[in-house]
Design a protein around this motif. Structure first.
Motif, PDB file in Angstrom:
ATOM      1  N   GLN A   1       0.821  -1.197   0.000  1.00 53.39           N
ATOM      2  CA  GLN A   1       0.000   0.000   0.000  1.00 53.39           C
ATOM      3  C   GLN A   1       0.863   1.258   0.000  1.00 53.39           C
ATOM      4  O   GLN A   1       0.622   2.200  -0.766  1.00 53.39           O
ATOM      5  CB  GLN A   1      -0.928  -0.001   1.209  1.00 53.39           C
TER       6      GLN A   1
ATOM      7  N   LEU B   1       2.553   1.726  -3.466  1.00 54.74           N
ATOM      8  CA  LEU B   1       1.620   2.178  -4.500  1.00 54.74           C
ATOM      9  C   LEU B   1       1.283   3.652  -4.345  1.00 54.74           C
ATOM     10  O   LEU B   1       1.193   4.395  -5.329  1.00 54.74           O
ATOM     11  CB  LEU B   1       0.352   1.329  -4.451  1.00 54.74           C
TER      12      LEU B   1
ATOM     13  N   ARG C   1       2.060   6.897  -6.711  1.00 54.91           N
ATOM     14  CA  ARG C   1       0.985   7.835  -7.025  1.00 54.91           C
ATOM     15  C   ARG C   1       1.425   9.282  -6.802  1.00 54.91           C
ATOM     16  O   ARG C   1       1.033  10.187  -7.559  1.00 54.91           O
ATOM     17  CB  ARG C   1      -0.246   7.503  -6.178  1.00 54.91           C
TER      18      ARG C   1
ATOM     19  N   VAL D   1      -6.868   1.628  -6.490  1.00 50.90           N
ATOM     20  CA  VAL D   1      -5.775   0.936  -5.808  1.00 50.90           C
ATOM     21  C   VAL D   1      -6.306   0.132  -4.629  1.00 50.90           C
ATOM     22  O   VAL D   1      -5.994  -1.057  -4.458  1.00 50.90           O
ATOM     23  CB  VAL D   1      -4.709   1.942  -5.359  1.00 50.90           C
TER      24      VAL D   1
ATOM     25  N   ALA E   1      -4.086   2.403 -12.577  1.00 44.98           N
ATOM     26  CA  ALA E   1      -4.122   2.000 -11.171  1.00 44.98           C
ATOM     27  C   ALA E   1      -4.260   0.485 -11.040  1.00 44.98           C
ATOM     28  O   ALA E   1      -3.564  -0.144 -10.221  1.00 44.98           O
ATOM     29  CB  ALA E   1      -5.271   2.698 -10.462  1.00 44.98           C
TER      30      ALA E   1
ATOM     31  N   THR F   1      -1.150  -1.860  -9.558  1.00 43.97           N
ATOM     32  CA  THR F   1      -1.449  -2.588  -8.316  1.00 43.97           C
ATOM     33  C   THR F   1      -1.315  -4.096  -8.508  1.00 43.97           C
ATOM     34  O   THR F   1      -0.688  -4.783  -7.687  1.00 43.97           O
ATOM     35  CB  THR F   1      -2.865  -2.247  -7.845  1.00 43.97           C
TER      36      THR F   1
END
Length: 381
Positions: A185, A188, A192, A253, A302, A306
């Motif tokens: 998490q 990612l 972003r 995501v 996304a 992911t």
């Protein structure tokens, strides 16, 4: 004793080197030697055949020839001696240690990335062009704007996150799964931050109302960051008031990541559970586009990023031979040192084993039996 075979010694050295490169368990050194045993020397005189042997010459000679052949084979037979030397204090290491302190490090990493994402969104919001029309999007041309669709997306996302954490509480190896989720998490959202900062897309629809720009008011910007973090960045909580966080979609995501973790760490026989969670994720992603709150490229990128990072990480985690292999090109990723830190002592695939989240004290089970034995012995007396 003959000298060791050089080919076998080379294999022994390679096996010891491979054991040194392994990161799991104790260090083991193996030395292999090939030994040729000489024939035993006997001083006993040769045995002369008896009359019975002469009479039964056929069968006796055959047995004698077999015995001689077996003796010659035993005479030149080689033996292999294997020496094993174990280094380490643990006779049998736990292949799946919990290591909650590493989970705490992964949680701090994810929290830092989320705070950084909020700061980047605040910066990007000040640079979003206000008079630029939305970019042409094929999905927007085919489907009209549905105002309540984004609320459905956020409800589905909260359901998936709640189901994942509820499922995680009843898994035995929850510490390992927690830190994997936190690391992915955080990574990612770190990606972003980079994509949002480099390319600022205009607002995807005229229906969107963005908060006024604050220019150089640093205190007000910090207040906006705190408000967004306290509400989880959701529109239904009133915390998502800034624009510019389009490439790529953070809602996509979370929908994708939670579904992949739910499917990976649940029994394969629960297909109905996977189907429900998959439908929640798909409907949530479609509703993002129906609400015209993200461009189609935001959702596609996304999902791709992911799913790829999830597959790469778990491929390396579930295949021990890939970690030290020079042909593993996944080890060229920048986060490979962090992966080695988190997964160093995880020596096998994490099984889907359920356990009660709060351990029951053994004294609760022993005391009733002990009291019953005392009462029984008193009655007998």
């Amino acid at each position: 004793m003959a000298a060791a075979d050089p080919l076998v010694e080379q294999e022994g050295e390679s096996s010891s080197n491979s054991s040194q490169s392994s990161q799991c368990g104790d260090h083991v050194e193996v030395t292999i030697e090939t030994i040729s045993c000489p024939a035993p020397e006997t001083d006993s005189p040769p045995r002369h055949p008896s009359p019975e042997d002469t009479l039964n010459g056929g069968r006796k000679s055959t047995r004698l020839a077999r015995a001689l052949r077996a003796g010659l084979l035993r005479k030149n037979q080689d033996y292999v001696r294997i020496k094993i030397q174990r280094r380490g204090n643990r006779p049998s290491a736990n292949p799946l240690p919990q290591e909650w302190w590493k989970t705490g490090v992964a949680f701090v990493y994810a929290s830092a990335c989320l705070v950084l994402t909020t700061g980047v969104i605040t910066m990007v919001h000040e640079r979003v062009p206000s008079q630029t029309p939305p970019l042409p999007d094929r999905f927007f041309d085919l489907f009209p704007h549905v105002p309540a669709a984004f609320t459905v997306t956020e409800i589905n996302g909260m359901l998936l996150v709640g189901l994942f954490f509820l499922q995680l509480l009843f898994l035995k190896h929850r510490a390992i799964i927690f830190r994997r989720f936190f690391f992915l998490q955080g990574t990612l959202y770190l990606y972003r931050c980079l994509t949002m900062y480099l390319t600022i897309l205009p607002v995807p629809g005229t229906h969107m109302s963005c908060a006024p720009k604050l220019n150089s008011d640093a205190q007000a910007k910090v207040y906006r960051m705190l408000k967004m973090m306290s509400g989880g960045g959701l529109s239904i909580t009133g915390s998502h008031i800034m624009c510019g966080d389009y490439l790529y979609s953070g809602h996509t995501v979370m929908l994708t990541l939670t579904f992949l973790f739910i499917k990976e760490y649940s029994p394969r026989s629960m297909w109905w559970y996977h189907l429900i969670c998959g439908l929640l994720g798909i409907v949530g992603g479609v509703c993002i586009l129906l609400a015209h709150d993200h461009y189609s490229i935001d959702v596609v990128v996304a999902y791709f990023i992911t799913s790829r990072i999830f597959y790469w990480y778990h491929t390396m985690a579930n295949n021990q031979a890939m970690r030290g292999s020079p042909h593993n090109y996944l080890s060229w990723t920048w986060w490979n040192p962090i992966f080695n830190f988190l997964e160093r002592n995880v020596c096998t695939t994490v099984p889907c084993t359920f356990a009660w989240p709060i351990p029951i004290p053994t004294s609760w089970l022993k005391n009733p039996c002990r009291r019953y034995s005392i009462v029984q012995s008193t009655r007998e007396q």
